[in-house]
Design a protein around this motif. Structure first.
Motif, PDB file in Angstrom:
ATOM      1  N   LEU A  80       0.826  -1.206   0.000  1.00  0.00           N
ATOM      2  CA  LEU A  80       0.000   0.000   0.000  1.00  0.00           C
ATOM      3  C   LEU A  80       0.858   1.252   0.000  1.00  0.00           C
ATOM      4  O   LEU A  80       1.826   1.359   0.764  1.00  0.00           O
ATOM      5  CB  LEU A  80      -0.918   0.022   1.216  1.00  0.00           C
ATOM      6  CG  LEU A  80      -2.111  -0.936   1.213  1.00  0.00           C
ATOM      7  CD1 LEU A  80      -2.831  -0.861   2.551  1.00  0.00           C
ATOM      8  CD2 LEU A  80      -3.074  -0.599   0.078  1.00  0.00           C
ATOM      9  N   LEU A  81       0.493   2.231  -0.828  1.00  0.00           N
ATOM     10  CA  LEU A  81       1.100   3.544  -0.752  1.00  0.00           C
ATOM     11  C   LEU A  81       0.614   4.262   0.506  1.00  0.00           C
ATOM     12  O   LEU A  81      -0.435   3.907   1.051  1.00  0.00           O
ATOM     13  CB  LEU A  81       0.725   4.384  -1.977  1.00  0.00           C
ATOM     14  CG  LEU A  81       1.597   4.252  -3.231  1.00  0.00           C
ATOM     15  CD1 LEU A  81       1.354   2.914  -3.907  1.00  0.00           C
ATOM     16  CD2 LEU A  81       1.332   5.394  -4.198  1.00  0.00           C
ATOM     17  N   PRO A  82       1.329   5.294   0.970  1.00  0.00           N
ATOM     18  CA  PRO A  82       0.800   6.114   2.063  1.00  0.00           C
ATOM     19  C   PRO A  82      -0.586   6.639   1.724  1.00  0.00           C
ATOM     20  O   PRO A  82      -0.881   6.957   0.562  1.00  0.00           O
ATOM     21  CB  PRO A  82       1.817   7.251   2.167  1.00  0.00           C
ATOM     22  CG  PRO A  82       3.087   6.658   1.653  1.00  0.00           C
ATOM     23  CD  PRO A  82       2.673   5.719   0.564  1.00  0.00           C
ATOM     24  N   ALA A  83      -1.449   6.724   2.716  1.00  0.00           N
ATOM     25  CA  ALA A  83      -2.841   7.105   2.485  1.00  0.00           C
ATOM     26  C   ALA A  83      -2.968   8.442   1.774  1.00  0.00           C
ATOM     27  O   ALA A  83      -3.847   8.632   0.930  1.00  0.00           O
ATOM     28  CB  ALA A  83      -3.590   7.138   3.815  1.00  0.00           C
ATOM     29  N   SER A  84      -2.077   9.390   2.074  1.00  0.00           N
ATOM     30  CA  SER A  84      -2.150  10.724   1.474  1.00  0.00           C
ATOM     31  C   SER A  84      -1.889  10.700  -0.031  1.00  0.00           C
ATOM     32  O   SER A  84      -2.310  11.615  -0.744  1.00  0.00           O
ATOM     33  CB  SER A  84      -1.141  11.655   2.149  1.00  0.00           C
ATOM     34  OG  SER A  84      -1.390  11.757   3.533  1.00  0.00           O
ATOM     35  N   LEU A  85      -1.188   9.677  -0.522  1.00  0.00           N
ATOM     36  CA  LEU A  85      -0.841   9.611  -1.946  1.00  0.00           C
ATOM     37  C   LEU A  85      -1.852   8.845  -2.781  1.00  0.00           C
ATOM     38  O   LEU A  85      -1.865   8.976  -4.013  1.00  0.00           O
ATOM     39  CB  LEU A  85       0.539   8.966  -2.111  1.00  0.00           C
ATOM     40  CG  LEU A  85       1.704   9.609  -1.370  1.00  0.00           C
ATOM     41  CD1 LEU A  85       3.000   8.885  -1.713  1.00  0.00           C
ATOM     42  CD2 LEU A  85       1.815  11.088  -1.692  1.00  0.00           C
ATOM     43  N   ARG A  86      -2.681   8.042  -2.148  1.00  0.00           N
ATOM     44  CA  ARG A  86      -3.558   7.145  -2.913  1.00  0.00           C
ATOM     45  C   ARG A  86      -4.542   7.854  -3.823  1.00  0.00           C
ATOM     46  O   ARG A  86      -4.791   7.375  -4.936  1.00  0.00           O
ATOM     47  CB  ARG A  86      -4.295   6.207  -1.948  1.00  0.00           C
ATOM     48  CG  ARG A  86      -3.362   5.258  -1.220  1.00  0.00           C
ATOM     49  CD  ARG A  86      -4.091   4.452  -0.154  1.00  0.00           C
ATOM     50  NE  ARG A  86      -3.151   3.959   0.850  1.00  0.00           N
ATOM     51  CZ  ARG A  86      -3.501   3.453   2.021  1.00  0.00           C
ATOM     52  NH1 ARG A  86      -4.795   3.371   2.348  1.00  0.00           N
ATOM     53  NH2 ARG A  86      -2.591   3.048   2.873  1.00  0.00           N
TER      54      ARG A  86
END
Length: 221
Positions: free
Chosen positions: A97-103
């Motif tokens: 998973l990418l960091p939530a801010s980047l999704r």
């Protein structure tokens, strides 16, 4: 993950006041997910920014420099909205998973990213839905160097995976390079695994070599 390179105080003040360009706010938010030090500094910036906004009156200025970001802290608080405080990372079990801010800008998973090659061992992905500056992911193979360059404006880069070294030191996962137009550097990725970064810029890079300068318009860097 315990970052060793942190956000500049002007960047944190700009984020607190909602004065950063969207692309820079995204990178700041991703770093804040993993950095307790910068979350504590953001809380301090909230207090300082609130005092400035209560004491000053003015009109928001155009972004694009640290001076402009600081000047926007003097703007009417009605015109600036506080950026949301990112949730700290809880040690994601799913490393894909990418960091939530980047999704919202790149998708959820590293394995689903569709990279575009821009040079030997170097790939990138332009973000979607960011209009006021450039936001991108960069993936550089292990043991490679990025051409020597400076910056036409500001650059904010966070390392997501892998690491690189330059004249400013060693940058590993979670670290940020918060740079302005006075910095010239040549990142060299560490051996082992590719280095994946997310970067925001508000002006084109300035490459020293003629080959990089010739190819630059093709890739919009």
């Amino acid at each position: 993950m315990k970052p060793h390179h942190h956000l500049d105080s002007a960047t944190l003040l700009g984020f607190s006041a909602g004065a950063l360009p969207d692309a820079f706010s995204v990178v700041v938010a991703a770093h804040l997910e993993v950095c307790a030090h910068c979350r504590a500094q953001l809380a301090r910036a909230d207090r300082i920014g609130g005092q400035l906004l209560r004491q000053q009156e003015g009109v928001p200025l155009a972004t694009g420099s640290r001076e402009a970001l600081m000047a926007r802290l003097d703007a009417d608080p009605v015109q600036l909205e506080r950026a949301p405080m990112p949730e700290p990372s809880r040690g994601r079990a799913d490393e894909d998973l990418l960091p939530a801010s980047l999704r919202p800008y790149f998708g959820e998973r590293y394995s689903s990213l569709r990279w575009r090659m821009i040079g030997p061992g170097v790939h990138h992905i332009r973000s979607r839905d960011v209009d006021d500056s450039h936001l991108m992911l960069l993936r550089t193979s292990a043991g490679r160097s990025i051409p020597m360059h400076s910056h036409g404006g500001n650059e904010l880069t966070m390392i997501l995976r892998g690491a690189y070294d330059d004249s400013l030191g060693h940058f590993g996962a979670g670290d940020v390079a918060d740079l302005d137009c006075d910095v010239e550097h040549q990142p060299v990725t560490a051996p082992g695994v590719p280095c994946i970064c997310v970067a925001a810029t508000d002006a084109p890079l300035r490459f020293r070599g003629w080959i990089a300068r010739t190819l630059q318009p093709l890739f919009g860097l």
